[in-house]
Scaffold this motif. Structure first.
Motif, short mmCIF file in Angstrom:
data_model
loop_
_atom_site.label_atom_id
_atom_site.label_comp_id
_atom_site.label_asym_id
_atom_site.label_seq_id
_atom_site.Cartn_x
_atom_site.Cartn_y
_atom_site.Cartn_z
N ILE A 1 87.11 84.17 37.92
CA ILE A 1 87.09 85.42 38.69
C ILE A 1 85.85 86.23 38.31
O ILE A 1 85.14 86.74 39.17
N ALA A 2 85.59 86.35 37.00
CA ALA A 2 84.41 87.10 36.55
C ALA A 2 83.13 86.50 37.12
O ALA A 2 82.25 87.23 37.60
N ALA A 3 83.02 85.18 37.07
CA ALA A 3 81.82 84.52 37.59
C ALA A 3 81.67 84.76 39.10
O ALA A 3 80.58 85.04 39.58
N ARG A 4 82.77 84.65 39.82
CA ARG A 4 82.74 84.89 41.26
C ARG A 4 82.24 86.30 41.58
O ARG A 4 81.47 86.51 42.52
N GLU A 5 82.67 87.27 40.77
CA GLU A 5 82.31 88.67 41.01
C GLU A 5 80.93 89.03 40.46
O GLU A 5 80.39 90.07 40.79
N GLY A 6 80.38 88.17 39.58
CA GLY A 6 79.11 88.50 38.94
C GLY A 6 79.28 89.54 37.84
O GLY A 6 78.36 90.28 37.53
N TRP A 7 80.49 89.59 37.25
CA TRP A 7 80.80 90.56 36.22
C TRP A 7 80.78 89.89 34.85
O TRP A 7 81.25 88.77 34.69
N GLU A 8 80.28 90.59 33.86
CA GLU A 8 80.24 90.06 32.51
C GLU A 8 81.66 89.86 31.98
O GLU A 8 82.55 90.68 32.20
N ALA A 9 81.85 88.75 31.29
CA ALA A 9 83.13 88.46 30.64
C ALA A 9 82.85 87.56 29.45
O ALA A 9 81.98 86.69 29.51
N LYS A 10 83.56 87.81 28.36
CA LYS A 10 83.43 86.94 27.19
C LYS A 10 84.69 87.01 26.35
O LYS A 10 85.40 88.02 26.35
N TYR A 11 84.95 85.92 25.65
CA TYR A 11 86.08 85.86 24.73
C TYR A 11 85.69 86.55 23.44
O TYR A 11 84.60 86.34 22.91
N ARG A 12 86.59 87.38 22.92
CA ARG A 12 86.38 88.04 21.64
C ARG A 12 87.67 87.98 20.83
O ARG A 12 88.76 88.02 21.39
N LYS A 13 87.54 87.86 19.52
CA LYS A 13 88.68 87.89 18.61
C LYS A 13 88.65 89.24 17.92
O LYS A 13 87.76 89.52 17.13
N ARG A 14 89.60 90.10 18.22
CA ARG A 14 89.63 91.46 17.69
C ARG A 14 90.13 91.47 16.25
O ARG A 14 91.28 91.10 15.99
N GLY A 15 89.25 91.86 15.34
CA GLY A 15 89.60 91.96 13.93
C GLY A 15 90.08 90.66 13.32
O GLY A 15 90.78 90.67 12.31
N GLY A 16 89.73 89.56 13.94
CA GLY A 16 90.20 88.26 13.48
C GLY A 16 91.68 88.03 13.71
O GLY A 16 92.25 87.07 13.21
N LEU A 17 92.32 88.92 14.50
CA LEU A 17 93.78 88.87 14.66
C LEU A 17 94.25 88.35 16.02
O LEU A 17 95.22 87.60 16.09
N PHE A 18 93.62 88.80 17.09
CA PHE A 18 94.08 88.38 18.42
C PHE A 18 92.89 88.30 19.37
O PHE A 18 91.90 89.03 19.24
N GLY A 19 93.00 87.38 20.29
CA GLY A 19 91.93 87.17 21.26
C GLY A 19 92.11 88.00 22.51
O GLY A 19 93.23 88.36 22.88
N VAL A 20 90.99 88.32 23.15
CA VAL A 20 90.96 88.99 24.44
C VAL A 20 89.79 88.44 25.23
O VAL A 20 88.84 87.91 24.67
N VAL A 21 89.87 88.57 26.53
CA VAL A 21 88.70 88.36 27.37
C VAL A 21 88.21 89.74 27.77
O VAL A 21 88.94 90.48 28.44
N GLU A 22 87.03 90.12 27.30
CA GLU A 22 86.42 91.37 27.76
C GLU A 22 85.92 91.13 29.18
O GLU A 22 85.01 90.34 29.39
N LEU A 23 86.52 91.80 30.13
CA LEU A 23 86.10 91.69 31.53
C LEU A 23 85.55 93.04 31.93
O LEU A 23 86.26 94.06 31.86
N TRP A 24 84.29 93.08 32.31
CA TRP A 24 83.60 94.33 32.65
C TRP A 24 83.61 94.52 34.15
O TRP A 24 82.77 93.96 34.87
N LEU A 25 84.58 95.32 34.64
CA LEU A 25 84.70 95.60 36.07
C LEU A 25 83.43 96.29 36.55
O LEU A 25 83.01 97.29 35.97
N GLU A 26 82.81 95.72 37.58
CA GLU A 26 81.54 96.22 38.11
C GLU A 26 80.48 96.37 37.01
O GLU A 26 79.55 97.14 37.12
N ASN A 27 80.64 95.60 35.92
CA ASN A 27 79.74 95.65 34.77
C ASN A 27 79.63 97.06 34.18
O ASN A 27 78.61 97.42 33.61
#
Length: 149
Positions: A98-124
């Motif tokens: 979805i992020a690629a289709r929209e041209g929006w930045e997205a990346k996997y991040r591990k917050r504090g080494g505890l849990f993962g998230v995908v940072e999805l930047w709506l409209e960047n």
């Protein structure tokens, strides 16, 4: 628990549609506070939703016995400290597609080494942290000792 929150976007209809897609929900116009606003519904038992206002909208208190009003700030920055972590039934690859289709930045991040998230930047500009089912379990397990259950 949070039932809803709001963000601003240059194209509220489109951003609400993408958020609804992340939830397998739906989006529709939501003009009661600001003309041009849209809302994304998760379709869950709590009626979770995200209101998407036009870029530059600021909610301000109204005088007397009246609802808050939306006023446009022409000097608004494209970034904000406001963000949310949202659960999604989608797999990580679907979120990145979805992020690629929209041209929006997205990346996997591990917050504090505890849990993962995908940072999805709506409209960047506006970040939401999207959590897959596995990431949601990590998030729930990361509750600090002594924190309320």
């Amino acid at each position: 628990m949070i039932h809803h929150f709001s963000i601003a976007a240059k194209n509220p209809q489109h951003v609400a549609g993408v958020i609804a897609e992340l939830w397998r929900g739906r989006a529709m116009p939501f003009p009661p506070v600001a003309v041009g606003s849209w809302v994304a519904f998760a379709g869950d038992e709590r009626n979770t939703l995200i209101e998407v206002y036009p870029f530059g909208c600021e909610l301000q208190p109204a005088e007397g016995d009246a609802d808050a009003t939306a006023v446009v700030n022409p000097q608004a920055s494209r970034f904000t400290a406001s963000h949310a972590a949202v659960a999604s039934p989608l797999e990580e690859a679907e979120i990145f597609a979805i992020a690629a289709r929209e041209g929006w930045e997205a990346k996997y991040r591990k917050r504090g080494g505890l849990f993962g998230v995908v940072e999805l930047w709506l409209e960047n500009s506006v970040m939401i942290e999207v959590l897959t089912a596995e990431m949601q379990q990590e998030y729930l397990a990361a509750r600090p000792p002594g924190a309320p259950a």
